[in-house]
Design a protein around this motif. Sequence first.
Motif, short mmCIF file in Angstrom:
data_model
loop_
_atom_site.label_atom_id
_atom_site.label_comp_id
_atom_site.label_asym_id
_atom_site.label_seq_id
_atom_site.Cartn_x
_atom_site.Cartn_y
_atom_site.Cartn_z
N ASP A 194 1.35 -1.80 -0.49
CA ASP A 194 0.11 -0.25 -0.37
C ASP A 194 1.21 1.28 0.15
N PHE A 195 1.93 1.28 -0.12
CA PHE A 195 3.50 2.08 -0.52
C PHE A 195 3.08 2.72 -1.88
N GLN A 196 2.88 3.98 -2.07
CA GLN A 196 2.88 5.03 -3.27
C GLN A 196 4.46 5.48 -3.36
N GLY A 197 4.76 4.37 -4.59
CA GLY A 197 6.54 5.01 -4.10
C GLY A 197 7.13 3.86 -4.57
N THR A 198 8.94 4.14 -5.11
CA THR A 198 9.43 2.27 -5.30
C THR A 198 9.56 2.35 -4.30
#
Length: 415
Positions: A194-198
Amino acid sequence: MQTIKYTFIGPIRQAVTMARLPLKGALKDEQLHVVQEAGILIKNEEIYEIGPYWDLYPEAQSIGAEMVNLKGDFVALPGLIDCHTHICFGGSRAKDYAMRNAGISYLEIAKAGGGIWDTVTQTRKASLEKLAQLTVNRSNRHLKDGITTIEVKSGYGLSVEEELKMLRAIKLANENTSADLITSCLAAHIPPKDFQGTQKDYLKKISEEVFPILQEEDLANRIDAFIEETAFTSEDIQSYFQKAKEMGFDITVHADQFRTGGSKVAVDFAAISADHLEASSEKEIQLLAESNTIAVALPGASMGLGVAYTPARKLLDAGASLAIASDWNPGSAPMGDLLTQASILGTFEKLTNAEVLAGITFRAAAALNLADRGQLKHGYIADLIFFPTDDYREITYQQGRLKPSIIYKNGIEIK
């Protein structure tokens, strides 16, 4: 001014001190320092003297020591040390276990939404207080088995807020158990879904927002990471570990579990330990043997996953230092019985009693960067366990069935 209290315990049929042994390389049973008909004199929380019982008896009497007379046959060892666990978690993964036994691989289960992420979901639902109590319960079970020092990892939160909740729960648990809990921050367990990013963005966020709080609140001084196909690559982790080193944290690595690469990262960053190593080849074995990084075998994970054991015999023969830990976790190693697992590893890898016992005492202490336990010697913490037998060889022979019946932590008997 602290009141001085002396306690004298004995007679002990055999006291296996684990002293006078090298940190690295193979060991023979003949190298074990075993005191026959021994006595152990404790001063407050530390071991003051160990030697033949009747030689120490007059001194113990003259200083007014509390005399603890053992009736029957006992073998004494230092308190056992489990240097790799994940016992702070919520929920169960019995479903995963059944799926693996039905032929679905660990990696396939993880990719399908099971595995570690399933435990993350259940751990996030648990309150800090609930996690702390669960950790206390599991720690006390370990303590009953003679494990007096237990490493505990976070890694089922996978966000700034949830990782800190876990780490605070472990700290709270440490205040409510007689065992010593040594905390590791494993926020780099797997990339959160659920983390938005690399992945690098996530690691940067953790290092910037979690690392300072670890030091401010004294939550952990160890940073861990899982280097694997479903977790983080060797390249991903470079700046993360560099930041940790610059801030003074100890490094440890989940390495070479399914494929190689992690042990090289561990050695490159002078990690205290490289753990798992089931996939390690001759190249990795030699790399570890030539370093000061402790190799940590996790036989519970091999048993839980049905895969090969860490090449313990080859590591020792190459000159590495080998510790053995339970990897107690809800997924791959739910048994959590260190002595059973270490004994079985000894059978499959042809380890001597000395090598098995070293792996769960002073070599495990070294894997936690602890220099005050794991041996019965002057000045060391008085963590002592007593097995009801007259021959130390019975301990591994019974493959964990024989448990200690008397346990001392910091010089105090655990009832």
